[in-house]
Design a protein around this motif. Sequence first.
Motif, PDB file in Angstrom:
ATOM      1  N   GLY A 192     -19.787   0.595 -14.340  1.00 39.29           N
ATOM      2  CA  GLY A 192     -19.890  -0.244 -13.144  1.00 39.29           C
ATOM      3  C   GLY A 192     -19.093  -1.534 -13.293  1.00 39.29           C
ATOM      4  N   MET A 193     -19.163  -2.140 -14.464  1.00 38.09           N
ATOM      5  CA  MET A 193     -18.433  -3.403 -14.686  1.00 38.09           C
ATOM      6  C   MET A 193     -16.932  -3.204 -14.527  1.00 38.09           C
ATOM      7  SD  MET A 193     -20.257  -5.275 -17.868  1.00 38.09           S
ATOM      8  CE  MET A 193     -22.038  -5.350 -17.986  1.00 38.09           C
ATOM      9  N   LEU A 194     -16.453  -2.086 -15.035  1.00 33.99           N
ATOM     10  CA  LEU A 194     -15.000  -1.829 -14.946  1.00 33.99           C
ATOM     11  C   LEU A 194     -14.600  -1.580 -13.488  1.00 33.99           C
ATOM     12  CD1 LEU A 194     -12.601  -1.630 -16.852  1.00 33.99           C
ATOM     13  CD2 LEU A 194     -13.021   0.825 -17.037  1.00 33.99           C
ATOM     14  N   ILE A 195     -15.444  -0.840 -12.755  1.00 38.19           N
ATOM     15  CA  ILE A 195     -15.169  -0.576 -11.337  1.00 38.19           C
ATOM     16  C   ILE A 195     -15.123  -1.907 -10.579  1.00 38.19           C
ATOM     17  CG2 ILE A 195     -16.088   0.488  -9.212  1.00 38.19           C
ATOM     18  CD1 ILE A 195     -17.285   2.706 -11.022  1.00 38.19           C
ATOM     19  N   SER A 196     -16.100  -2.793 -10.832  1.00 33.82           N
ATOM     20  CA  SER A 196     -16.127  -4.092 -10.131  1.00 33.82           C
ATOM     21  C   SER A 196     -14.893  -4.926 -10.463  1.00 33.82           C
ATOM     22  CB  SER A 196     -17.379  -4.889 -10.527  1.00 33.82           C
ATOM     23  OG  SER A 196     -18.529  -4.260 -10.044  1.00 33.82           O
ATOM     24  N   LYS A 197     -14.539  -4.956 -11.739  1.00 36.29           N
ATOM     25  CA  LYS A 197     -13.379  -5.759 -12.155  1.00 36.29           C
ATOM     26  C   LYS A 197     -12.116  -5.272 -11.440  1.00 36.29           C
ATOM     27  CE  LYS A 197     -10.899  -6.755 -16.492  1.00 36.29           C
ATOM     28  NZ  LYS A 197     -11.026  -6.631 -17.962  1.00 36.29           N
ATOM     29  N   ASN A 198     -11.992  -3.965 -11.311  1.00 37.65           N
ATOM     30  CA  ASN A 198     -10.772  -3.403 -10.720  1.00 37.65           C
ATOM     31  C   ASN A 198     -10.761  -3.411  -9.204  1.00 37.65           C
ATOM     32  OD1 ASN A 198      -9.632  -2.899 -13.190  1.00 37.65           O
ATOM     33  ND2 ASN A 198     -10.521  -0.840 -13.355  1.00 37.65           N
ATOM     34  N   THR A 199     -11.941  -3.507  -8.565  1.00 33.69           N
ATOM     35  CA  THR A 199     -11.936  -3.280  -7.116  1.00 33.69           C
ATOM     36  C   THR A 199     -12.654  -4.330  -6.259  1.00 33.69           C
ATOM     37  OG1 THR A 199     -13.944  -1.930  -7.179  1.00 33.69           O
ATOM     38  CG2 THR A 199     -11.852  -0.749  -7.462  1.00 33.69           C
ATOM     39  N   SER A 200     -13.624  -5.078  -6.805  1.00 31.80           N
ATOM     40  CA  SER A 200     -14.360  -5.974  -5.890  1.00 31.80           C
ATOM     41  C   SER A 200     -13.516  -7.204  -5.540  1.00 31.80           C
ATOM     42  CB  SER A 200     -15.681  -6.428  -6.514  1.00 31.80           C
ATOM     43  OG  SER A 200     -16.226  -7.446  -5.687  1.00 31.80           O
TER      44      SER A 200
END
Length: 325
Positions: A192-200
Amino acid sequence: MKKIKTIARPNIALIKYWGKRDEKLNLPAVGSISITLDGISTKTEIWLTQDVDKFYLNEKIDIDEHSKIVPFLDYVRDFINDKVYFEIHSVNNFPTAAGLASSASGYASIAKGINQLLNLNLSDKELSKLARRGSGSAARSIFGGIVEMHKGNEPDGSDCYAEQLYSTEYFPLDVVVVITNTEVKKTSSRNGMLISKNTSPYYSNWVNNSEYDINAMKMALREKDFNKIADLSIRSCLKMHSVMMTSNPPLLYWNSTTFEIIKQIEDLFYEQNQPVFFTIDAGPQVKILTTPDYKKHLLKIIKKLDNIQDYYVLELGNGAEIIED
Ligand code: DP6
């Protein structure tokens, strides 16, 4: 054969950790402030074995957990420059992967055990760095009471560690963990952290504001100001969940019961001026914090909640410890 037994407790962040500045070294992008809990724990037994690591969680071999712990143990072998292998048995007395930071107490207890088993004589600060290699929040569970995790700035992570701000007696807080669903979460914190870093689109604001939140919370703690602690905790939690929700794919960790409870607690704190606040991690459970005086009243409210599965009443607890036979 030398066998070490340890215990460590989960912690709950008041100022949240979400996002990494270095995935390989597991360095957080933001600092965090947490409380270590008492009443739930991980107990670990650890000894040296031959040729291959063996890891049992709640007396079972779990392929997923095993594949996570081997890179951590590889790091330990690199660190000591010796090819030693471990047999590790960790037992949680609370539901694993139910949003109760079992990896925090798990890796803190394992790091503590390895230190003793191999006579590494690491200070608690160095131990927190070792635990961090397993899980960022585990660095905080090395200590009891109220704990700060420093994100640090050095690329090698040498200034990224946890330390105790205050002991368990400093500010009496009671914690009620309300379980709304015990299914294993769909997206782990790590992914989840990686997804947020890349997309939020909110991620960079989250990172840039974090130092302000840390300093404001440290001041509120210094002043023992419950209302400020509560307000800062609620807003750090909701900011983190805003980053999660605006990720792509969206990370929606709440269910309708989570939301119902938030509404009630928010109303009690902001509208009725009661000493109670909530925080939520990467799962649907709600952690409700209050003062010892208000606990009885809070429990009456919790008993009336619809659709909850269980709840745990906890206090502030100690850091990781060796259990003597
Ligand atoms: C939402 O420590 O589980 O609970 O470092 O990848 O193992 P890794 O992540 P982890 O993240 C915990 C995130 C959180 C917020 C918090 O505890 O600060």
